[in-house]
Design a protein around this motif. Structure first.
Motif, PDB file in Angstrom:
ATOM      1  N   GLY A   1     161.769  28.174  54.139  1.00 41.68           N
ATOM      2  CA  GLY A   1     161.227  27.875  52.828  1.00 41.68           C
ATOM      3  C   GLY A   1     159.851  28.468  52.636  1.00 41.68           C
ATOM      4  O   GLY A   1     158.966  28.287  53.482  1.00 41.68           O
ATOM      5  N   TYR A   2     159.656  29.192  51.528  1.00 45.96           N
ATOM      6  CA  TYR A   2     158.344  29.751  51.207  1.00 45.96           C
ATOM      7  C   TYR A   2     157.465  28.683  50.552  1.00 45.96           C
ATOM      8  O   TYR A   2     157.940  27.808  49.850  1.00 45.96           O
ATOM      9  CB  TYR A   2     158.487  30.931  50.250  1.00 45.96           C
TER      10      TYR A   2
ATOM     11  N   GLY B   1     170.130  17.726  38.908  1.00 45.39           N
ATOM     12  CA  GLY B   1     169.284  17.967  37.748  1.00 45.39           C
ATOM     13  C   GLY B   1     168.140  18.907  38.054  1.00 45.39           C
ATOM     14  O   GLY B   1     167.741  19.724  37.206  1.00 45.39           O
ATOM     15  N   LEU B   2     167.590  18.807  39.279  1.00 42.39           N
ATOM     16  CA  LEU B   2     166.523  19.717  39.687  1.00 42.39           C
ATOM     17  C   LEU B   2     167.024  21.153  39.715  1.00 42.39           C
ATOM     18  O   LEU B   2     166.368  22.072  39.194  1.00 42.39           O
ATOM     19  CB  LEU B   2     165.995  19.308  41.067  1.00 42.39           C
TER      20      LEU B   2
ATOM     21  N   VAL C   1     164.668  27.120  48.758  1.00 40.34           N
ATOM     22  CA  VAL C   1     165.209  26.248  49.805  1.00 40.34           C
ATOM     23  C   VAL C   1     164.949  24.785  49.465  1.00 40.34           C
ATOM     24  O   VAL C   1     165.781  23.908  49.713  1.00 40.34           O
ATOM     25  CB  VAL C   1     164.596  26.620  51.170  1.00 40.34           C
ATOM     26  N   PHE C   2     163.795  24.495  48.885  1.00 35.85           N
ATOM     27  CA  PHE C   2     163.441  23.108  48.573  1.00 35.85           C
ATOM     28  C   PHE C   2     164.402  22.479  47.565  1.00 35.85           C
ATOM     29  O   PHE C   2     164.562  21.258  47.533  1.00 35.85           O
ATOM     30  CB  PHE C   2     162.011  23.036  48.025  1.00 35.85           C
ATOM     31  N   ALA C   3     165.035  23.291  46.747  1.00 33.93           N
ATOM     32  CA  ALA C   3     165.929  22.763  45.722  1.00 33.93           C
ATOM     33  C   ALA C   3     167.294  22.383  46.284  1.00 33.93           C
ATOM     34  O   ALA C   3     168.029  21.626  45.642  1.00 33.93           O
ATOM     35  CB  ALA C   3     166.112  23.789  44.602  1.00 33.93           C
ATOM     36  N   HIS C   4     167.634  22.875  47.477  1.00 32.06           N
ATOM     37  CA  HIS C   4     168.971  22.650  48.024  1.00 32.06           C
ATOM     38  C   HIS C   4     168.970  21.843  49.322  1.00 32.06           C
ATOM     39  O   HIS C   4     169.994  21.259  49.657  1.00 32.06           O
ATOM     40  CB  HIS C   4     169.661  23.998  48.282  1.00 32.06           C
TER      41      HIS C   4
ATOM     42  N   VAL D   1     162.914  19.066  52.353  1.00 33.89           N
ATOM     43  CA  VAL D   1     162.074  20.256  52.241  1.00 33.89           C
ATOM     44  C   VAL D   1     161.272  20.180  50.950  1.00 33.89           C
ATOM     45  O   VAL D   1     161.817  19.873  49.892  1.00 33.89           O
ATOM     46  CB  VAL D   1     162.924  21.545  52.266  1.00 33.89           C
ATOM     47  N   GLU D   2     159.970  20.457  51.033  1.00 31.47           N
ATOM     48  CA  GLU D   2     159.105  20.465  49.864  1.00 31.47           C
ATOM     49  C   GLU D   2     158.785  21.904  49.471  1.00 31.47           C
ATOM     50  O   GLU D   2     158.897  22.820  50.302  1.00 31.47           O
ATOM     51  CB  GLU D   2     157.816  19.690  50.152  1.00 31.47           C
ATOM     52  N   PRO D   3     158.349  22.131  48.248  1.00 28.91           N
ATOM     53  CA  PRO D   3     158.056  23.504  47.818  1.00 28.91           C
ATOM     54  C   PRO D   3     156.712  24.034  48.305  1.00 28.91           C
ATOM     55  O   PRO D   3     156.367  25.176  47.995  1.00 28.91           O
ATOM     56  CB  PRO D   3     158.075  23.401  46.293  1.00 28.91           C
TER      57      PRO D   3
END
Length: 454
Positions: free
Chosen positions: A273-274, A323-324, A366-369, A373-375
């Motif tokens: 994740g970036y 929804g995200l 990656v954070f969305a799936h 994991v956070e952004p």
């Protein structure tokens, strides 16, 4: 002429770098160049706002040795009439507590060894100390206090020595502090191993690194943060081999959150994740540059704001994960368009930057799936700051033993902060166990670790 123009543009970009558009720390910003702020001012004054809940000091229970004074009024506050001696007292009371520190003096336990001379050979034999008596001239509380002052408190040894002399009246030599640090470092060996194993087994790990000083050498200080654990380690190099040694065997279940430094380039995009905070600074640098397509940076900044707006709605419970992902679809379409434009016509520097993001497109989301994991990589950056302060105030370490002490104290301090536990109590329990007084305390995280304090 074109080469000179590009060189001037590059030099101007370097001059315009600050903590908002690069990875430079805020302390490096010159005082005459204020940090730009894209947020609209709220118009409120600094400090507490009218109507906010107050925070009063909690009343402490009285213990043995504490003193209580009770006062009874003698005259009425309105008419000044005297109260009779048998006037009943109201059940409600008002308490004003005054807290004071007692004078601190070391408690001395003296062990007197006597000797006998052998009547047969004439040799003098001294009585040995019992095994429960520490071989050091200082007890566990002194060891824990020194570790807290020089480790958690990050005082230099000389400042810690002055504190021990003036506040605690401890007649300790400056060189003795180094010996105490080595003993505490050895006592923390098992705790450090516990954190290392826990971080390697974690499904999500945040990683970051910074320079360290060891005498004339310039090694690197790494941080690996997982839920409830914080591991810091000093290595000679900042390369893939060092990262692999820190993480252990590569696990297919592990997701690493970091910046876009090349040492993480071997990780699969779906498991890497970036950090969008780094992207925010990089896009701001593009927007403030003199490049012909600098306006793309402003467009990308709008996409960053939209990403964080959707994430905050998800964190607050307004959006579920589906929804995200749905809310990010238009943001992804717009951002891909800007990145494609920049990769095709942005010049050598911007083309490489935008092209790299397109090549690792999956790492941006990656954070969305992935659960947990956070952004951003803010967790690792916050846990790395004590190491940066240590490097700047204590100038790193002067030996390998000093490096081991620094990484173990920073690991314990960061881990206990994540778990909401007392650092001094843990150090005291560890130092007591090292001399045989009880078992070593554990650094295993509770089922629901507390978040890092702001």
């Amino acid at each position: 002429m074109t080469a000179l123009t590009a060189q001037v543009r590059d030099l101007e970009a370097r001059l315009n770098q600050n903590s908002s558009n690069s990875s430079r720390p805020p302390s490096s910003d010159p005082p005459w160049k204020p940090k730009p702020n894209r947020r609209q001012p709220s118009g409120r004054k600094r400090g507490g706002q009218p109507g906010h809940p107050g925070h009063k000091r909690q009343r402490l229970p009285l213990r043995e040795g504490d003193v209580q004074h009770q006062y009874v009024p003698e005259t009425c506050a309105r008419c000044q009439a005297a109260f009779p001696a048998n006037t009943p007292l109201e059940p409600e009371v008002q308490v004003h507590q005054v807290l004071e520190l007692p004078e601190i003096r070391p408690q001395v336990t003296e062990h007197v060894r006597r000797a006998c001379r052998c009547p047969a050979c004439g040799k003098r034999t001294w009585a040995p100390l019992p095994p429960e008596v520490p071989q050091s001239g200082f007890g566990p509380r002194v060891h824990a206090l020194v570790a807290w002052l020089t480790g958690t408190g990050q005082l230099s040894r000389r400042h810690a020595w002055e504190c021990l002399q003036e506040v605690f009246h401890l007649p300790v030599a400056l060189g003795t502090l180094s010996k105490i640090e080595r003993r505490v470092s050895e006592a923390l060996t098992d705790a450090y191993r516990t954190v290392t194993e826990a971080v390697r087994a974690a499904p999500v790990v945040h990683s970051d690194e910074t320079r360290w000083w060891e005498g004339k050498k310039r090694p690197w200080l790494w941080v690996l943060a997982a839920p409830g654990y914080c591991l810091l380690r000093i290595t000679d190099q900042r390369n893939r081999a060092s990262l692999t040694e820190l993480l252990g065997a590569e696990e297919v279940f592990r997701t690493v959150v970091s910046d876009r430094y090349g040492v993480y380039g071997h990780l699969a995009p779906a498991r890497h994740g970036y950090c969008w905070s780094h992207l925010d600074r990089d896009f701001l640098a593009v927007a403030e540059s003199a490049a012909p397509l600098a306006f793309l940076g402003r467009f990308c900044l709008e996409s960053v704001d939209a990403v964080f707006a959707a994430w905050h709605r998800f964190r607050s419970g307004t959006l579920d994960r589906a929804g995200l992902q749905e809310a990010l679809v238009p943001v992804q379409q717009e951002l891909r368009a800007w990145l494609t434009w920049g990769a095709e016509a942005g010049g050598p520097k911007l083309s490489g930057f935008f092209g790299n993001l397109l090549a690792n497109w999956e790492s941006l989301w990656v954070f969305a799936h992935t659960e947990g994991v956070e952004p951003t990589n803010n967790l690792a950056e916050r846990l790395l700051r004590p190491g940066v302060r240590w490097r700047k105030t204590r100038y790193g370490s002067q030996s390998e033993a000093g490096c081991r002490y620094a990484e173990r104290l920073l690991t314990v301090t960061g881990t206990l902060a994540l778990q909401g536990r007392s650092v001094y109590e843990f150090l005291l329990g560890t130092c007591r166990a090292a001399v045989g007084e009880g078992a070593f305390p554990s650094l295993k995280a509770p089922p629901s670790p507390l978040p890092l304090p702001p």
